[in-house]
Write a protein that holds these residues in place. Sequence first.
Motif, short mmCIF file in Angstrom:
data_model
loop_
_atom_site.label_atom_id
_atom_site.label_comp_id
_atom_site.label_asym_id
_atom_site.label_seq_id
_atom_site.Cartn_x
_atom_site.Cartn_y
_atom_site.Cartn_z
N ALA A 5 98.20 42.75 -1.51
CA ALA A 5 98.09 43.09 -2.93
C ALA A 5 98.52 44.53 -3.16
O ALA A 5 98.55 45.35 -2.23
CB ALA A 5 96.66 42.89 -3.42
N ALA A 6 98.83 44.82 -4.42
CA ALA A 6 99.12 46.20 -4.82
C ALA A 6 97.88 46.87 -5.40
O ALA A 6 97.74 48.09 -5.34
CB ALA A 6 100.24 46.21 -5.86
N ALA A 7 96.97 46.06 -5.98
CA ALA A 7 95.77 46.62 -6.61
C ALA A 7 94.65 45.59 -6.64
O ALA A 7 94.91 44.38 -6.66
CB ALA A 7 96.08 47.09 -8.02
N LEU A 8 93.43 46.08 -6.66
CA LEU A 8 92.24 45.24 -6.74
C LEU A 8 91.51 45.50 -8.05
O LEU A 8 91.33 46.66 -8.43
CB LEU A 8 91.31 45.51 -5.56
N SER A 198 80.43 42.25 1.11
CA SER A 198 80.28 42.57 2.53
C SER A 198 81.15 41.67 3.40
O SER A 198 81.38 41.96 4.58
CB SER A 198 78.81 42.45 2.96
N ALA A 199 81.66 40.59 2.80
CA ALA A 199 82.55 39.68 3.52
C ALA A 199 84.02 40.05 3.34
O ALA A 199 84.90 39.28 3.74
CB ALA A 199 82.32 38.25 3.04
N VAL A 200 84.28 41.21 2.74
CA VAL A 200 85.64 41.63 2.44
C VAL A 200 85.90 43.01 3.04
O VAL A 200 85.06 43.91 2.96
CB VAL A 200 85.87 41.71 0.91
N SER A 201 87.08 43.18 3.64
CA SER A 201 87.51 44.50 4.09
C SER A 201 88.95 44.71 3.65
O SER A 201 89.68 43.75 3.40
CB SER A 201 87.39 44.65 5.61
N VAL A 202 89.35 45.96 3.54
CA VAL A 202 90.68 46.29 3.05
C VAL A 202 91.31 47.36 3.93
O VAL A 202 90.63 48.32 4.35
CB VAL A 202 90.63 46.79 1.59
N GLN A 203 92.60 47.19 4.19
CA GLN A 203 93.37 48.21 4.89
C GLN A 203 94.53 48.64 4.00
O GLN A 203 95.26 47.80 3.47
CB GLN A 203 93.90 47.67 6.22
N ALA A 204 94.69 49.94 3.81
CA ALA A 204 95.83 50.46 3.06
C ALA A 204 97.03 50.52 3.99
O ALA A 204 96.93 51.00 5.12
CB ALA A 204 95.52 51.84 2.51
N THR A 205 98.17 49.99 3.53
CA THR A 205 99.40 49.99 4.32
C THR A 205 100.49 50.70 3.52
O THR A 205 100.31 51.06 2.36
CB THR A 205 99.85 48.55 4.63
N ALA A 206 101.64 50.86 4.14
CA ALA A 206 102.77 51.49 3.46
C ALA A 206 103.23 50.67 2.27
O ALA A 206 103.77 51.20 1.30
CB ALA A 206 103.92 51.69 4.44
N ASP A 207 102.97 49.37 2.31
CA ASP A 207 103.43 48.48 1.24
C ASP A 207 102.36 48.17 0.20
O ASP A 207 102.65 47.53 -0.82
CB ASP A 207 103.92 47.15 1.84
N GLY A 208 101.13 48.58 0.45
CA GLY A 208 100.06 48.28 -0.51
C GLY A 208 98.72 48.12 0.18
O GLY A 208 98.31 48.99 0.96
N LEU A 209 98.07 46.99 -0.07
CA LEU A 209 96.74 46.74 0.49
C LEU A 209 96.73 45.39 1.19
O LEU A 209 97.34 44.43 0.73
CB LEU A 209 95.68 46.74 -0.62
N GLU A 210 96.01 45.33 2.29
CA GLU A 210 95.80 44.06 2.97
C GLU A 210 94.31 43.76 2.95
O GLU A 210 93.50 44.49 3.50
CB GLU A 210 96.29 44.11 4.42
N ILE A 211 93.95 42.67 2.26
CA ILE A 211 92.56 42.26 2.12
C ILE A 211 92.26 41.20 3.15
O ILE A 211 93.00 40.23 3.31
CB ILE A 211 92.29 41.72 0.70
N ILE A 212 91.14 41.37 3.85
CA ILE A 212 90.71 40.41 4.86
C ILE A 212 89.34 39.90 4.43
O ILE A 212 88.41 40.68 4.20
CB ILE A 212 90.62 41.06 6.24
#
Length: 215
Positions: A5-8, A198-212
């Motif tokens: 994603a680009a934004a949450l 609490s079941a969600v984590s996010v990593q910022a990447t060069a292209d946006g966000l990766e939600i797990i």
Amino acid sequence: MKISAAALLFDNDGTLVSSMDSVNRCWTRWAEEYGITPEEFARVELHGRPAAEIIGDLLPAARTPEALARIERLEVEDVAGGVVALPGTLALLSQLPPERWAVVTSATARLAEARLAEVGIRPKALIAADDITRGKPDPEPFLLAARRLGVDPADCVVFEDAPAGLTAGRAAGMTTVALTTTHRAGELSADVIVEDLSAVSVQATADGLEIITAD
């Protein structure tokens, strides 16, 4: 599950924070002040709706401005000790760049800011009832949030606990994540369903966000 994603975009009450005790206290007092019987009040859905809509179901239109000001005053005054951050909220938001997320709420800006500040959350972008003409389940609030953040709606992920908010997110063309904090999973239609943030984590990447999300 992984989502790019680009934004949450986060709903507030029931998603980031819980203010249900405060809401019930304030609206019960409000109803008593305006002579609304418990039976009349019980027929009206409170959660996830702008206060003006709730009042419109209970009082003549001419009384709405005064009644709206009264419930907002009651709720703002009840914030201290009446609002708590839901599990995972503060940890998740701490992982996000400030320009990559927004709060999208059916409350007024004054009330939303008071509730968020009570748990130490100060979003850079906030879309509130004051900003829109049509509330959830209409997509207008989420589409406005995407414009404010400068991202394509299709690149947004919506986090919601209420059916109306999830409907709005889908109508905006966004990926939806439902939280079972106020409704059972069977009552919610979303791309992903989790217990809470609490079941969600996010990593910022060069292209946006990766939600797990946890399975």
